[in-house]
Design a protein around this motif. Sequence first.
Motif, short mmCIF file in Angstrom:
data_model
loop_
_atom_site.label_atom_id
_atom_site.label_comp_id
_atom_site.label_asym_id
_atom_site.label_seq_id
_atom_site.Cartn_x
_atom_site.Cartn_y
_atom_site.Cartn_z
N ILE A 1 20.73 -42.16 32.53
CA ILE A 1 20.61 -40.73 32.20
C ILE A 1 21.31 -39.85 33.25
CG2 ILE A 1 18.53 -40.93 30.82
CD1 ILE A 1 16.94 -40.00 33.30
N ALA A 2 22.05 -40.47 34.15
CA ALA A 2 22.70 -39.74 35.24
C ALA A 2 24.14 -39.38 34.95
CB ALA A 2 22.60 -40.56 36.53
N GLU A 3 24.53 -39.43 33.71
CA GLU A 3 25.91 -39.13 33.32
C GLU A 3 26.36 -37.77 33.85
OE1 GLU A 3 27.42 -38.37 28.97
OE2 GLU A 3 27.01 -40.51 29.27
N ASN A 4 25.49 -36.77 33.82
CA ASN A 4 25.80 -35.42 34.32
C ASN A 4 25.22 -35.19 35.71
OD1 ASN A 4 27.03 -34.77 31.87
ND2 ASN A 4 25.07 -34.19 30.97
N GLY A 5 24.94 -36.27 36.41
CA GLY A 5 24.27 -36.18 37.70
C GLY A 5 22.77 -36.28 37.50
N LEU A 6 22.06 -36.43 38.58
CA LEU A 6 20.60 -36.55 38.53
C LEU A 6 20.04 -35.79 39.73
CD1 LEU A 6 18.33 -38.04 36.89
CD2 LEU A 6 18.45 -39.81 38.62
N VAL A 7 19.02 -35.01 39.48
CA VAL A 7 18.40 -34.23 40.55
C VAL A 7 17.03 -34.83 40.84
CG1 VAL A 7 17.58 -31.95 41.27
CG2 VAL A 7 19.60 -32.15 39.81
N GLU A 8 16.77 -35.04 42.12
CA GLU A 8 15.45 -35.52 42.54
C GLU A 8 14.70 -34.35 43.16
OE1 GLU A 8 13.47 -39.24 44.91
OE2 GLU A 8 15.33 -38.42 45.72
N TYR A 9 13.51 -34.11 42.64
CA TYR A 9 12.65 -33.04 43.15
C TYR A 9 11.48 -33.64 43.91
CZ TYR A 9 14.99 -29.64 40.15
OH TYR A 9 15.91 -28.82 39.56
N LYS A 10 11.07 -32.94 44.93
CA LYS A 10 9.84 -33.29 45.65
C LYS A 10 8.94 -32.08 45.58
CE LYS A 10 11.94 -36.62 48.71
NZ LYS A 10 11.65 -37.88 48.26
N PHE A 11 7.68 -32.33 45.15
CA PHE A 11 6.71 -31.25 45.04
C PHE A 11 6.09 -30.94 46.38
CE2 PHE A 11 6.46 -32.86 40.60
CZ PHE A 11 6.74 -31.67 39.95
N LYS A 12 5.65 -29.71 46.53
CA LYS A 12 4.85 -29.34 47.69
C LYS A 12 3.55 -30.12 47.62
CE LYS A 12 6.60 -24.61 47.87
NZ LYS A 12 6.28 -23.19 47.64
N SER A 13 2.93 -30.33 48.74
CA SER A 13 1.68 -31.08 48.81
C SER A 13 0.64 -30.47 47.88
CB SER A 13 1.15 -31.09 50.24
OG SER A 13 -0.04 -31.82 50.32
N GLY A 14 0.07 -31.28 47.00
CA GLY A 14 -0.96 -30.83 46.08
C GLY A 14 -0.43 -30.10 44.86
N ALA B 1 27.48 -42.18 40.41
CA ALA B 1 27.99 -43.27 41.22
C ALA B 1 27.28 -43.40 42.57
CB ALA B 1 29.48 -43.10 41.45
N ASN B 2 26.57 -42.36 42.99
CA ASN B 2 25.96 -42.36 44.32
C ASN B 2 24.44 -42.30 44.30
OD1 ASN B 2 28.54 -42.33 45.46
ND2 ASN B 2 28.64 -40.10 45.36
N LEU B 3 23.81 -42.86 43.28
CA LEU B 3 22.35 -42.82 43.20
C LEU B 3 21.74 -43.70 44.29
CD1 LEU B 3 21.73 -43.12 39.35
CD2 LEU B 3 21.51 -41.09 40.77
N PRO B 4 20.69 -43.22 44.96
CA PRO B 4 20.01 -44.07 45.93
C PRO B 4 19.26 -45.19 45.19
CG PRO B 4 18.85 -42.00 45.67
CD PRO B 4 20.09 -41.90 44.87
N GLN B 5 18.86 -46.19 45.92
CA GLN B 5 18.22 -47.37 45.33
C GLN B 5 17.02 -47.03 44.46
OE1 GLN B 5 19.70 -50.30 45.63
NE2 GLN B 5 18.22 -51.17 44.22
N ASN B 6 16.19 -46.08 44.90
CA ASN B 6 14.97 -45.74 44.14
C ASN B 6 15.27 -45.03 42.81
OD1 ASN B 6 15.74 -43.38 45.67
ND2 ASN B 6 13.74 -42.51 45.19
N LEU B 7 16.50 -44.53 42.63
CA LEU B 7 16.85 -43.84 41.39
C LEU B 7 17.84 -44.63 40.52
CD1 LEU B 7 17.24 -40.17 42.67
CD2 LEU B 7 15.29 -41.21 41.50
N LYS B 8 18.29 -45.79 40.98
CA LYS B 8 19.26 -46.57 40.20
C LYS B 8 18.73 -46.95 38.82
CE LYS B 8 22.16 -48.37 43.83
NZ LYS B 8 23.41 -47.73 43.56
N LYS B 9 17.41 -47.10 38.69
CA LYS B 9 16.84 -47.45 37.38
C LYS B 9 17.02 -46.32 36.37
CE LYS B 9 12.23 -46.15 38.89
NZ LYS B 9 10.93 -46.68 39.26
N PHE B 10 17.38 -45.11 36.83
CA PHE B 10 17.63 -43.97 35.95
C PHE B 10 19.12 -43.72 35.76
CE2 PHE B 10 13.48 -42.94 37.95
CZ PHE B 10 12.70 -43.00 36.80
#
Length: 143
Positions: free
Chosen positions: A67-80, A55-64
């Motif tokens: 598949i967010a029924e159990n929540g959705l985790v956004e990861y950010k990689f270290k540079s490179g 219910a609280n997905l940010p705009q950039n993740l709403k298209k997913f």
Amino acid sequence: MKKLLYSFLLLSSATLFAQKNPTTKFAVANDIVGTVDMFNTHKNKIQSTQTYKAANLPQNLKKFGYIAENGLVEYKFKSGQGVLDRLSLSELNAQYGLAKNTPVFIDGYEFTNTDTLIYGDILGNMEVIDNKGSKAVSIITKK
């Protein structure tokens, strides 16, 4: 009677393959779909994580959201560090000789947008299944 029993067993097995796995928790990094389990094997490449409820997905993740029924985790990689194998679902369909726009099932979740990119690490067990009279690729992420 045997034909009826055989038909029932065939329908039941097709239904089982299409059921959603309630333990699967999807994750996204750079607009590419994976699973939390998959990212846990790449902890040394991860800079940060953010967990969202459906219910609280940010705009950039709403298209997913599908598949967010159990929540959705956004990861950010270290540079490179964001260089993991990836492919589109349409490329996966082509490998199996199916039309590029054929929906793909990942742990029972239907991905209708075959332009969606996925990480190759989630390609555990793959097979072509019968999906309501047509063929579709089904991926089970647990190896």
